[in-house]
Design an enzyme around this catalytic site. Structure first.
Site, PDB file in Angstrom:
ATOM      1  N   LYS A 169     -47.957 130.264  64.865  1.00 48.23           N
ATOM      2  CA  LYS A 169     -48.155 128.816  64.889  1.00 48.23           C
ATOM      3  C   LYS A 169     -46.970 128.166  64.175  1.00 48.23           C
ATOM      4  O   LYS A 169     -46.754 128.411  62.985  1.00 48.23           O
ATOM      5  CB  LYS A 169     -49.465 128.461  64.184  1.00 48.23           C
ATOM      6  CG  LYS A 169     -49.698 126.965  63.988  1.00 48.23           C
ATOM      7  CD  LYS A 169     -51.007 126.731  63.247  1.00 48.23           C
ATOM      8  CE  LYS A 169     -51.252 125.255  63.006  1.00 48.23           C
ATOM      9  NZ  LYS A 169     -52.559 125.001  62.373  1.00 48.23           N
TER      10      LYS A 169
ATOM     11  N   GLU B 294     -60.197 124.990  68.670  1.00 47.66           N
ATOM     12  CA  GLU B 294     -59.954 125.503  67.321  1.00 47.66           C
ATOM     13  C   GLU B 294     -60.665 124.570  66.349  1.00 47.66           C
ATOM     14  O   GLU B 294     -60.275 123.418  66.193  1.00 47.66           O
ATOM     15  CB  GLU B 294     -58.453 125.522  67.018  1.00 47.66           C
ATOM     16  CG  GLU B 294     -58.126 125.860  65.571  1.00 47.66           C
ATOM     17  CD  GLU B 294     -56.677 125.566  65.204  1.00 47.66           C
ATOM     18  OE1 GLU B 294     -56.412 125.267  64.022  1.00 47.66           O
ATOM     19  OE2 GLU B 294     -55.810 125.616  66.103  1.00 47.66           O
TER      20      GLU B 294
ATOM     21  N   ARG C 298     -61.814 122.501  57.619  1.00 47.06           N
ATOM     22  CA  ARG C 298     -61.502 121.401  56.704  1.00 47.06           C
ATOM     23  C   ARG C 298     -62.767 120.668  56.271  1.00 47.06           C
ATOM     24  O   ARG C 298     -62.711 119.822  55.381  1.00 47.06           O
ATOM     25  CB  ARG C 298     -60.543 120.407  57.373  1.00 47.06           C
ATOM     26  CG  ARG C 298     -59.223 121.013  57.813  1.00 47.06           C
ATOM     27  CD  ARG C 298     -58.320 119.964  58.411  1.00 47.06           C
ATOM     28  NE  ARG C 298     -57.180 120.560  59.100  1.00 47.06           N
ATOM     29  CZ  ARG C 298     -56.263 119.866  59.749  1.00 47.06           C
ATOM     30  NH1 ARG C 298     -56.354 118.549  59.795  1.00 47.06           N
ATOM     31  NH2 ARG C 298     -55.257 120.492  60.350  1.00 47.06           N
TER      32      ARG C 298
ATOM     33  N   THR D  10     -57.316 126.425  60.057  1.00 48.96           N
ATOM     34  CA  THR D  10     -57.141 126.187  58.622  1.00 48.96           C
ATOM     35  C   THR D  10     -57.726 127.341  57.818  1.00 48.96           C
ATOM     36  O   THR D  10     -58.398 127.161  56.805  1.00 48.96           O
ATOM     37  CB  THR D  10     -57.760 124.843  58.186  1.00 48.96           C
ATOM     38  OG1 THR D  10     -57.533 123.853  59.190  1.00 48.96           O
ATOM     39  CG2 THR D  10     -57.110 124.357  56.900  1.00 48.96           C
TER      40      THR D  10
END
Length: 215
Positions: A128, A41, A45, A68
Protein backbone atom coordinates in the site's frame (compact mmCIF):
# COMPACT_ATOMS: atom_id res chain seq x y z
CA UNK A 1 -10.76 -20.66 -5.72
CA UNK A 2 -10.27 -16.92 -6.25
CA UNK A 3 -8.02 -15.34 -3.64
CA UNK A 4 -8.70 -11.95 -1.98
CA UNK A 5 -5.78 -10.47 -3.94
CA UNK A 6 -7.30 -11.77 -7.18
CA UNK A 7 -10.57 -10.02 -6.30
CA UNK A 8 -8.70 -6.81 -5.58
CA UNK A 9 -6.74 -6.88 -8.82
CA UNK A 10 -9.83 -7.82 -10.83
CA UNK A 11 -11.88 -4.89 -9.55
CA UNK A 12 -8.91 -2.46 -9.36
CA UNK A 13 -10.51 -0.43 -6.52
CA UNK A 14 -10.71 -1.04 -2.78
CA UNK A 15 -13.43 1.06 -1.11
CA UNK A 16 -11.90 2.29 2.15
CA UNK A 17 -14.59 2.54 4.79
CA UNK A 18 -14.76 4.42 8.08
CA UNK A 19 -18.00 3.40 9.78
CA UNK A 20 -19.39 4.64 13.08
CA UNK A 21 -22.36 2.34 13.57
CA UNK A 22 -22.43 -1.33 12.60
CA UNK A 23 -26.19 -1.00 12.12
CA UNK A 24 -25.46 0.83 8.86
CA UNK A 25 -23.34 -2.04 7.50
CA UNK A 26 -26.21 -3.66 5.62
CA UNK A 27 -26.87 -0.50 3.63
CA UNK A 28 -23.18 -0.18 2.83
CA UNK A 29 -23.05 -3.77 1.63
CA UNK A 30 -26.13 -3.32 -0.54
CA UNK A 31 -24.62 -0.23 -2.18
CA UNK A 32 -21.33 -1.94 -2.99
CA UNK A 33 -22.94 -5.08 -4.37
CA UNK A 34 -25.53 -3.14 -6.40
CA UNK A 35 -22.78 -0.87 -7.69
CA UNK A 36 -20.80 -3.86 -8.94
CA UNK A 37 -17.95 -3.66 -6.43
CA UNK A 38 -18.41 -6.42 -3.81
CA UNK A 39 -15.27 -5.49 -1.93
CA UNK A 40 -14.51 -3.36 1.15
CA UNK A 41 -11.73 -2.44 3.54
CA UNK A 42 -13.27 -1.64 6.92
CA UNK A 43 -10.80 0.47 8.85
CA UNK A 44 -10.09 -0.19 12.50
CA UNK A 45 -10.54 3.49 13.30
CA UNK A 46 -13.82 3.05 15.15
CA UNK A 47 -15.22 0.54 17.61
CA UNK A 48 -17.83 -0.47 15.02
CA UNK A 49 -15.23 -2.11 12.77
CA UNK A 50 -15.27 -5.71 14.09
CA UNK A 51 -19.07 -6.01 14.09
CA UNK A 52 -19.24 -4.40 10.66
CA UNK A 53 -16.72 -6.88 9.27
CA UNK A 54 -18.68 -9.77 10.76
CA UNK A 55 -21.96 -8.49 9.33
CA UNK A 56 -20.57 -8.01 5.83
CA UNK A 57 -18.57 -11.24 5.81
CA UNK A 58 -21.68 -13.22 6.82
CA UNK A 59 -23.51 -11.98 3.71
CA UNK A 60 -21.44 -14.23 1.48
CA UNK A 61 -21.45 -11.84 -1.49
CA UNK A 62 -18.63 -9.52 -0.37
CA UNK A 63 -14.89 -9.81 0.12
CA UNK A 64 -14.24 -7.94 3.36
CA UNK A 65 -10.89 -6.80 4.65
CA UNK A 66 -9.73 -4.88 7.69
CA UNK A 67 -7.72 -1.69 7.42
CA UNK A 68 -5.65 0.50 9.74
CA UNK A 69 -4.10 -2.64 11.20
CA UNK A 70 -1.29 -1.35 13.39
CA UNK A 71 -0.70 -4.06 16.00
CA UNK A 72 -0.71 -7.78 16.59
CA UNK A 73 -3.93 -7.45 18.56
CA UNK A 74 -5.54 -5.73 15.56
CA UNK A 75 -4.56 -8.69 13.39
CA UNK A 76 -6.11 -11.13 15.83
CA UNK A 77 -9.30 -9.09 16.19
CA UNK A 78 -9.72 -8.70 12.43
CA UNK A 79 -9.22 -12.40 11.78
CA UNK A 80 -11.68 -13.28 14.52
CA UNK A 81 -14.23 -10.90 13.00
CA UNK A 82 -13.97 -12.68 9.66
CA UNK A 83 -11.71 -10.44 7.58
CA UNK A 84 -10.34 -12.01 4.39
CA UNK A 85 -7.39 -9.63 4.05
CA UNK A 86 -5.60 -6.99 6.09
CA UNK A 87 -4.25 -3.55 5.22
CA UNK A 88 -1.79 -1.57 7.30
CA UNK A 89 -0.83 2.11 6.97
CA UNK A 90 2.81 1.33 7.77
CA UNK A 91 5.35 -1.45 7.96
CA UNK A 92 5.67 -3.53 11.14
CA UNK A 93 7.56 -6.80 11.32
CA UNK A 94 5.37 -7.98 14.18
CA UNK A 95 2.22 -7.36 12.14
CA UNK A 96 3.70 -9.06 9.06
CA UNK A 97 4.67 -12.11 11.10
CA UNK A 98 1.32 -12.41 12.89
CA UNK A 99 -0.57 -12.16 9.59
CA UNK A 100 1.65 -14.95 8.24
CA UNK A 101 0.81 -17.08 11.28
CA UNK A 102 -2.86 -16.65 10.43
CA UNK A 103 -2.13 -17.32 6.74
CA UNK A 104 -3.99 -14.16 5.76
CA UNK A 105 -3.07 -11.63 3.10
CA UNK A 106 -1.50 -8.47 4.53
CA UNK A 107 -0.93 -5.36 2.43
CA UNK A 108 1.39 -3.14 4.49
CA UNK A 109 2.12 0.50 3.82
CA UNK A 110 5.44 1.85 2.55
CA UNK A 111 6.56 4.99 0.72
CA UNK A 112 10.37 4.93 0.73
CA UNK A 113 12.91 2.66 -0.93
CA UNK A 114 14.14 1.53 2.48
CA UNK A 115 10.63 0.54 3.56
CA UNK A 116 9.89 -1.24 0.29
CA UNK A 117 13.17 -3.15 0.46
CA UNK A 118 12.47 -4.21 4.03
CA UNK A 119 8.98 -5.39 3.05
CA UNK A 120 10.44 -7.45 0.22
CA UNK A 121 12.92 -9.02 2.66
CA UNK A 122 9.94 -10.07 4.79
CA UNK A 123 8.25 -11.73 1.82
CA UNK A 124 5.80 -8.94 0.93
CA UNK A 125 5.11 -8.36 -2.75
CA UNK A 126 2.03 -6.12 -2.70
CA UNK A 127 2.38 -2.79 -0.92
CA UNK A 128 0.00 0.00 0.00
CA UNK A 129 1.60 3.28 -1.10
CA UNK A 130 0.22 5.61 1.56
CA UNK A 131 -0.42 8.49 1.76
CA UNK A 132 -0.12 8.51 -2.00
CA UNK A 133 -0.62 12.09 -3.12
CA UNK A 134 1.40 13.72 -0.34
CA UNK A 135 4.23 11.17 -0.75
CA UNK A 136 4.99 11.94 -4.37
CA UNK A 137 2.07 10.22 -6.05
CA UNK A 138 2.53 8.86 -9.54
CA UNK A 139 6.11 10.08 -9.94
CA UNK A 140 7.21 8.41 -6.70
CA UNK A 141 5.60 5.07 -7.57
CA UNK A 142 7.17 5.15 -11.02
CA UNK A 143 10.59 5.78 -9.46
CA UNK A 144 10.21 2.99 -6.89
CA UNK A 145 9.07 0.52 -9.53
CA UNK A 146 12.43 0.68 -11.30
CA UNK A 147 14.53 -0.94 -8.54
CA UNK A 148 11.65 -3.11 -7.34
CA UNK A 149 10.08 -4.56 -10.52
CA UNK A 150 8.51 -7.50 -8.67
CA UNK A 151 6.54 -5.26 -6.29
CA UNK A 152 2.94 -4.26 -6.93
CA UNK A 153 1.51 -1.07 -5.46
CA UNK A 154 -1.93 -0.04 -4.23
CA UNK A 155 -1.85 3.76 -3.86
CA UNK A 156 -4.24 5.11 -1.25
CA UNK A 157 -4.71 8.61 0.13
CA UNK A 158 -5.73 11.38 -2.20
CA UNK A 159 -6.89 9.03 -4.94
CA UNK A 160 -10.20 10.19 -6.42
CA UNK A 161 -12.31 9.75 -9.51
CA UNK A 162 -10.29 12.59 -11.06
CA UNK A 163 -6.89 10.86 -10.92
CA UNK A 164 -7.97 7.22 -10.77
CA UNK A 165 -7.12 6.46 -14.42
CA UNK A 166 -3.72 8.16 -14.10
CA UNK A 167 -2.73 5.85 -11.26
CA UNK A 168 -4.05 2.77 -13.06
CA UNK A 169 -1.86 3.68 -16.04
CA UNK A 170 1.22 2.73 -14.01
CA UNK A 171 2.15 -0.91 -14.78
CA UNK A 172 3.08 -1.56 -11.14
CA UNK A 173 -0.29 -0.36 -9.80
CA UNK A 174 -2.68 -3.30 -9.49
CA UNK A 175 -5.44 -1.37 -7.70
CA UNK A 176 -6.13 1.81 -5.76
CA UNK A 177 -7.78 2.47 -2.42
CA UNK A 178 -10.27 5.27 -1.99
CA UNK A 179 -13.07 6.50 0.21
CA UNK A 180 -14.89 8.88 -2.13
CA UNK A 181 -17.47 6.24 -3.07
CA UNK A 182 -18.35 5.45 0.54
CA UNK A 183 -17.84 8.67 2.45
CA UNK A 184 -18.47 8.47 6.15
CA UNK A 185 -21.45 10.83 5.99
CA UNK A 186 -23.12 8.79 3.25
CA UNK A 187 -22.84 5.62 5.32
CA UNK A 188 -24.16 7.36 8.44
CA UNK A 189 -27.23 8.65 6.59
CA UNK A 190 -27.73 5.33 4.77
CA UNK A 191 -27.60 7.10 1.41
CA UNK A 192 -27.54 3.91 -0.61
CA UNK A 193 -28.38 5.68 -3.88
CA UNK A 194 -25.39 8.03 -3.69
CA UNK A 195 -22.99 5.25 -2.69
CA UNK A 196 -24.27 2.96 -5.43
CA UNK A 197 -23.97 5.69 -8.07
CA UNK A 198 -20.46 6.66 -7.01
CA UNK A 199 -19.38 3.04 -7.03
CA UNK A 200 -20.86 2.51 -10.48
CA UNK A 201 -19.19 5.68 -11.77
CA UNK A 202 -15.80 4.59 -10.40
CA UNK A 203 -16.03 1.20 -12.03
CA UNK A 204 -17.07 2.86 -15.30
CA UNK A 205 -13.80 4.80 -15.23
CA UNK A 206 -11.85 1.59 -14.62
CA UNK A 207 -13.55 -0.33 -17.42
CA UNK A 208 -13.22 2.59 -19.85
CA UNK A 209 -9.51 2.79 -19.13
CA UNK A 210 -9.08 -0.97 -19.56
CA UNK A 211 -10.98 -0.96 -22.85
CA UNK A 212 -8.97 1.96 -24.18
CA UNK A 213 -5.68 0.29 -23.28
CA UNK A 214 -6.52 -3.29 -24.19
CA UNK A 215 -3.88 -4.91 -26.33
Amino acid sequence: MTSPLDHITDHRIIPVVVIDDAATAATLGDALVDGGLPLAEITFRTSAAPDTISTLADRGDLIVGAGTITSVSDVDAAVQAGASFLVSPGLSQAVVERAAEHNILLIPGAVTATEVQRAVEWGVRTIKFFPAETSGGIAAIRALSAPFPAVSFIPTGGVTAMNLADYLALPSVVAVGGSWMVERSLIATRNVNAMTQRTTDALRIVRAYEKENAA
